[in-house]
Motif scaffolding. Structure first.
Motif, PDB file in Angstrom:
ATOM      1  N   LEU A 271       0.849  -1.201   0.000  1.00 18.10           N
ATOM      2  CA  LEU A 271       0.000   0.000   0.000  1.00 18.10           C
ATOM      3  C   LEU A 271       0.875   1.238   0.000  1.00 18.10           C
ATOM      4  O   LEU A 271       1.864   1.314   0.735  1.00 18.10           O
ATOM      5  N   ARG A 272       0.512   2.185  -0.857  1.00 15.33           N
ATOM      6  CA  ARG A 272       1.186   3.484  -0.851  1.00 15.33           C
ATOM      7  C   ARG A 272       0.117   4.579  -0.808  1.00 15.33           C
ATOM      8  O   ARG A 272      -0.809   4.583  -1.637  1.00 15.33           O
ATOM      9  N   VAL A 273       0.273   5.503   0.115  1.00 11.64           N
ATOM     10  CA  VAL A 273      -0.610   6.666   0.222  1.00 11.64           C
ATOM     11  C   VAL A 273       0.212   7.894  -0.138  1.00 11.64           C
ATOM     12  O   VAL A 273       1.288   8.125   0.442  1.00 11.64           O
ATOM     13  N   GLU A 274      -0.282   8.680  -1.108  1.00 13.66           N
ATOM     14  CA  GLU A 274       0.473   9.826  -1.605  1.00 13.66           C
ATOM     15  C   GLU A 274      -0.319  11.118  -1.461  1.00 13.66           C
ATOM     16  O   GLU A 274      -1.418  11.254  -2.027  1.00 13.66           O
ATOM     17  N   GLU A 275       0.205  12.033  -0.664  1.00 17.52           N
ATOM     18  CA  GLU A 275      -0.298  13.412  -0.550  1.00 17.52           C
ATOM     19  C   GLU A 275      -1.817  13.450  -0.377  1.00 17.52           C
ATOM     20  O   GLU A 275      -2.525  14.238  -1.012  1.00 17.52           O
ATOM     21  N   SER A 287      -4.346  16.285   5.637  1.00 26.45           N
ATOM     22  CA  SER A 287      -3.599  17.193   4.766  1.00 26.45           C
ATOM     23  C   SER A 287      -2.226  16.616   4.453  1.00 26.45           C
ATOM     24  O   SER A 287      -1.422  16.395   5.366  1.00 26.45           O
ATOM     25  N   ASP A 288      -1.992  16.322   3.153  1.00 32.30           N
ATOM     26  CA  ASP A 288      -0.681  15.916   2.659  1.00 32.30           C
ATOM     27  C   ASP A 288      -0.130  14.687   3.393  1.00 32.30           C
ATOM     28  O   ASP A 288       1.026  14.646   3.808  1.00 32.30           O
ATOM     29  N   VAL A 289      -0.959  13.667   3.552  1.00 38.18           N
ATOM     30  CA  VAL A 289      -0.548  12.437   4.249  1.00 38.18           C
ATOM     31  C   VAL A 289       0.064  11.467   3.246  1.00 38.18           C
ATOM     32  O   VAL A 289      -0.571  11.115   2.248  1.00 38.18           O
ATOM     33  N   SER A 290       1.286  11.028   3.523  1.00 39.66           N
ATOM     34  CA  SER A 290       1.983  10.069   2.653  1.00 39.66           C
ATOM     35  C   SER A 290       2.708   9.038   3.510  1.00 39.66           C
ATOM     36  O   SER A 290       3.314   9.387   4.531  1.00 39.66           O
ATOM     37  N   PHE A 291       2.651   7.775   3.111  1.00 39.89           N
ATOM     38  CA  PHE A 291       3.412   6.711   3.764  1.00 39.89           C
ATOM     39  C   PHE A 291       3.274   5.433   2.933  1.00 39.89           C
ATOM     40  O   PHE A 291       2.479   5.365   1.992  1.00 39.89           O
ATOM     41  N   VAL A 292       4.032   4.400   3.338  1.00 43.00           N
ATOM     42  CA  VAL A 292       4.034   3.103   2.649  1.00 43.00           C
ATOM     43  C   VAL A 292       3.814   2.000   3.673  1.00 43.00           C
ATOM     44  O   VAL A 292       4.310   2.079   4.801  1.00 43.00           O
ATOM     45  N   LEU A 293       3.072   0.966   3.275  1.00 43.91           N
ATOM     46  CA  LEU A 293       2.886  -0.247   4.083  1.00 43.91           C
ATOM     47  C   LEU A 293       3.341  -1.438   3.255  1.00 43.91           C
ATOM     48  O   LEU A 293       2.942  -1.582   2.096  1.00 43.91           O
ATOM     49  N   GLY A 306      -9.829  13.224  16.967  1.00 40.17           N
ATOM     50  CA  GLY A 306     -10.019  14.237  15.936  1.00 40.17           C
ATOM     51  C   GLY A 306      -8.802  14.480  15.063  1.00 40.17           C
ATOM     52  O   GLY A 306      -8.817  15.385  14.218  1.00 40.17           O
ATOM     53  N   ALA A 307      -7.740  13.666  15.233  1.00 39.44           N
ATOM     54  CA  ALA A 307      -6.513  13.879  14.446  1.00 39.44           C
ATOM     55  C   ALA A 307      -6.655  13.407  13.008  1.00 39.44           C
ATOM     56  O   ALA A 307      -5.836  13.759  12.155  1.00 39.44           O
ATOM     57  N   GLY A 308      -7.673  12.566  12.720  1.00 43.02           N
ATOM     58  CA  GLY A 308      -7.893  12.103  11.352  1.00 43.02           C
ATOM     59  C   GLY A 308      -7.599  10.634  11.129  1.00 43.02           C
ATOM     60  O   GLY A 308      -7.559  10.170   9.976  1.00 43.02           O
ATOM     61  N   LYS A 309      -7.432   9.866  12.191  1.00 49.39           N
ATOM     62  CA  LYS A 309      -7.047   8.449  12.062  1.00 49.39           C
ATOM     63  C   LYS A 309      -8.123   7.635  11.341  1.00 49.39           C
ATOM     64  O   LYS A 309      -7.841   6.894  10.400  1.00 49.39           O
ATOM     65  N   THR A 310      -9.378   7.777  11.793  1.00 51.09           N
ATOM     66  CA  THR A 310     -10.467   7.019  11.172  1.00 51.09           C
ATOM     67  C   THR A 310     -10.694   7.469   9.731  1.00 51.09           C
ATOM     68  O   THR A 310     -10.943   6.643   8.836  1.00 51.09           O
ATOM     69  N   ASP A 471       5.817  -2.438  13.946  1.00 49.83           N
ATOM     70  CA  ASP A 471       7.161  -2.287  13.392  1.00 49.83           C
ATOM     71  C   ASP A 471       7.488  -0.816  13.170  1.00 49.83           C
ATOM     72  O   ASP A 471       8.654  -0.423  13.204  1.00 49.83           O
ATOM     73  N   ARG A 472       6.438  -0.013  12.909  1.00 50.84           N
ATOM     74  CA  ARG A 472       6.599   1.423  12.717  1.00 50.84           C
ATOM     75  C   ARG A 472       5.470   2.155  13.412  1.00 50.84           C
ATOM     76  O   ARG A 472       4.358   1.625  13.531  1.00 50.84           O
ATOM     77  N   LEU A 473       5.767   3.378  13.841  1.00 49.34           N
ATOM     78  CA  LEU A 473       4.753   4.256  14.416  1.00 49.34           C
ATOM     79  C   LEU A 473       4.622   5.495  13.550  1.00 49.34           C
ATOM     80  O   LEU A 473       5.617   6.129  13.187  1.00 49.34           O
ATOM     81  N   ILE A 474       3.369   5.841  13.209  1.00 45.88           N
ATOM     82  CA  ILE A 474       3.054   7.105  12.550  1.00 45.88           C
ATOM     83  C   ILE A 474       2.243   7.932  13.532  1.00 45.88           C
ATOM     84  O   ILE A 474       1.283   7.427  14.132  1.00 45.88           O
ATOM     85  N   ILE A 475       2.632   9.179  13.726  1.00 42.90           N
ATOM     86  CA  ILE A 475       1.900  10.069  14.617  1.00 42.90           C
ATOM     87  C   ILE A 475       1.217  11.145  13.792  1.00 42.90           C
ATOM     88  O   ILE A 475       1.874  11.852  13.017  1.00 42.90           O
ATOM     89  N   LEU A 476      -0.107  11.244  13.927  1.00 43.44           N
ATOM     90  CA  LEU A 476      -0.893  12.279  13.259  1.00 43.44           C
ATOM     91  C   LEU A 476      -1.220  13.392  14.245  1.00 43.44           C
ATOM     92  O   LEU A 476      -1.623  13.126  15.378  1.00 43.44           O
ATOM     93  N   GLU A 477      -1.064  14.610  13.797  1.00 41.80           N
ATOM     94  CA  GLU A 477      -1.494  15.785  14.561  1.00 41.80           C
ATOM     95  C   GLU A 477      -2.254  16.704  13.628  1.00 41.80           C
ATOM     96  O   GLU A 477      -1.713  17.131  12.595  1.00 41.80           O
ATOM     97  N   GLU A 478      -3.516  16.944  13.948  1.00 42.92           N
ATOM     98  CA  GLU A 478      -4.375  17.840  13.150  1.00 42.92           C
ATOM     99  C   GLU A 478      -4.327  17.468  11.672  1.00 42.92           C
ATOM    100  O   GLU A 478      -4.222  18.328  10.800  1.00 42.92           O
ATOM    101  N   GLY A 479      -4.381  16.162  11.409  1.00 42.45           N
ATOM    102  CA  GLY A 479      -4.474  15.680  10.040  1.00 42.45           C
ATOM    103  C   GLY A 479      -3.179  15.578   9.272  1.00 42.45           C
ATOM    104  O   GLY A 479      -3.182  15.241   8.089  1.00 42.45           O
ATOM    105  N   LYS A 480      -2.057  15.821   9.934  1.00 40.14           N
ATOM    106  CA  LYS A 480      -0.764  15.766   9.261  1.00 40.14           C
ATOM    107  C   LYS A 480       0.139  14.748   9.936  1.00 40.14           C
ATOM    108  O   LYS A 480       0.084  14.560  11.147  1.00 40.14           O
TER     109      LYS A 480
END
Length: 528
Positions: A271-275, A287-293, A306-310, A471-480
């Motif tokens: 999985l790849r999520v781009e911008e 806003s502008d979320v990108s990462f790879v699984l 409310g950070a945008g996880k769901t 294996d990895r942690l992603i931290i979201l703050e206010e959608g970023k």
């Protein structure tokens, strides 16, 4: 004002199954202000609270016997359910907290401020996250000032900051407060009395340090300290959680450091999520979320309510179309494709299990997505296997809506995992799970990743669980995305700056000099 509570030979038999949910429950407490009820999922805690609140004739179908006495006339009782959406009726936050007409505007605004929702009175209920909805319901009861306030697992959907703030607020409530809670460390520092239940019975009660000293049901930090003392031949550790901090600091330099177990390298990109950008109506969320699984990788997404996880999971699963950006599955663009087109590739377990329950039996529910393409024998084998793995095989003939909240959570997990998708999205999967089921879930997720090469993306407020499986942690703050790190690179300050206090067992291990970075409770115990 503290209440005196007397329960005499309370039984409850479910009308649909004939199962005895409560059996000969007798209890005498009081006067006492802060009471915690603990025990494994399905032990009867919620049913007991319905009887304490006096709403069992309407909330339950079955037969009750015995008595409950609260020794006060004209008693005002409020109960916050596990699922906040089951008791919300109004379109806006102000209307919801004012519902019933017994609270003035000033009381409503004070209650909203107490739960961290100051300035939210004009917001639409539909625009809130699940955790924010939970806080709105709590505020509605705080505004009325009940003599007895019962909260059924109120921190299930709250981030650590909100959960800690809630217990501070509950400490100031003038009436008696009863909280059903799986977080025993939080309970140990708040409750005057802890009541332990198992299999429909009250099996013990007392002050937290007294009960936990004689019970197998203990806070993780106490269990870790006991394991540590046993491993290194130390004197028994202190029984109070605050004393454990100084005890651990006194061990620094005396013990051999622990070596974390190596983690396997992930495989090919799944999985790849781009911008990615997404939101609801005029409200931007991501806003502008990108990462790879990758194959065999578990990624935990942390963030406050409310950070945008769901919202992120909904975009990946095709439930919500992003406003901008792309979602790629094995290199192919899947942006905005409907969920049915992604079946077999992506599986999403919602935060609220009631959103995913359709059938009349647990077995039929688990088999719902296997109707096509499998023989009846293979379908039955798969369903049986996953129900047993989730510890609900004995409930296969029950109606799903008759299950406890924790049992529903495990059913929805089984209903998605049975389809064996490549990418598994889990929205707060630890909600309402007790220690035993958390351990089982951890083992299952690690099995899916390590043996079968699945890619798992988990949103969670349970930092201890994330440190155990990810294996990895992603931290979201206010959608970023503000942090995206391999677990080996994560330091305590990365987490605390994001509003996630360290789990006490991880803090003890760091203070004792056993590890250099935070690790989860189960990982620490396995390393001893």
């Amino acid at each position: 004002m503290s209440l005196r509570i007397e329960v005499r030979k309370l039984d409850f038999t479910a009308g649909d199954t004939g199962e005895k949910v409560l059996s000969d429950v007798s209890l005498e407490l009081g006067p006492v202000r802060r009471i915690a009820i603990v025990g494994p999922s399905g032990s009867g805690k919620t049913t007991f609270c319905y009887h304490l609140a006096g709403i069992h004739p309407w909330a339950l179908v079955g037969r009750s016997r015995g008595s409950v006495s609260l020794w006060k006339e004209d008693l005002r009782v409020g109960m916050v359910f596990q699922n906040p959406e089951n008791q919300m009726f109004c379109p806006t936050v102000l209307d919801e907290v004012s519902f019933g007409g017994s609270s003035g505007r000033e009381s409503v605004l004070r209650a909203l401020a107490a739960v961290g929702l100051e300035g939210y009175e004009g917001r639409e209920i539909s625009s809130l996250s699940f955790g924010q909805k939970q806080r709105v319901v709590i505020a509605a009861f705080l505004a009325t000032g009940p003599d007895l306030l019962i909260l059924d697992e109120p921190t299930n959907n709250l981030d650590p900051v909100a959960a800690g703030g809630l217990f501070e607020v509950l400490s100031e409530v003038e009436g008696t407060v009863i909280v059903v809670e799986h977080d025993l460390e939080r309970v140990a520092g708040w409750a005057d009395v802890v009541v332990e239940m198992d299999r429909g019975k009250v099996i013990g009660w007392g002050r937290p340090e007294e009960l936990f000293a004689r019970s197998s049901c203990r806070p993780r930090a106490m269990a870790f300290a006991d394991a540590l003392a046993c491993k290194y031949g130390l004197e028994p550790p202190p029984r109070s959680l605050p004393s454990l901090q100084g005890w651990a600091e006194g061990l620094r330099g005396r013990l051999r450091p622990l070596s974390p177990l190596p983690r396997p390298s992930p495989g090919a990109e799944l999985l790849r999520v781009e911008e990615l950008e997404a939101g609801y109506l005029d409200a931007p969320v991501l806003s502008d979320v990108s990462f790879v699984l990758r194959e065999g990788e578990i990624v935990a997404v942390l963030g406050l309510n409310g950070a945008g996880k769901t919202t992120l999971l909904k975009c990946i699963a095709g439930v919500l179309r992003p406003r901008r950006g792309r979602v790629l599955l094995r290199g192919e663009d899947a942006t905005g494709r409907p969920p049915e087109d992604l079946f077999g590739a992506v599986g999403l377990v919602f935060q609220n299990p009631d959103y995913q329950i359709f059938e009349a039996t647990v077995e039929a529910e688990c088999a719902f997505c296997l109707r096509d393409g499998l023989s009846p024998g293979e379908r039955k084998r798969r369903v049986g296997r996953w129900l047993e793995l989730m510890g609900i095989g004995h409930l296969r003939d029950r109606h799903p809506l008759s299950l406890s909240y924790g049992e529903k959570r495990r059913l929805t997990l089984a209903s998605i995992l049975v389809a064996e998708p490549e990418v598994i999205l889990l929205d707060e999967p630890t909600t309402a799970l007790d220690e035993g089921n958390l351990s089982c879930l951890r083992d299952i997720l690690l099995l899916l990743a390590r043996r079968y090469g699945k890619g798992l993306l988990i949103t969670t407020h349970d930092l201890d669980f994330a440190l155990d499986v990810a294996d990895r942690l992603i931290i979201l703050e206010e959608g970023k995305v503000v942090k995206d790190k391999a677990l080996e690179e994560v330091r305590a300050e990365d987490l605390t700056r994001a509003g996630f206090p360290l789990p006490l067992s991880a803090d003890l291990a760091l203070k004792a000099g056993l590890v250099e970075r935070p690790l989860g409770f189960r990982s620490l115990v396995e390393m001893l």
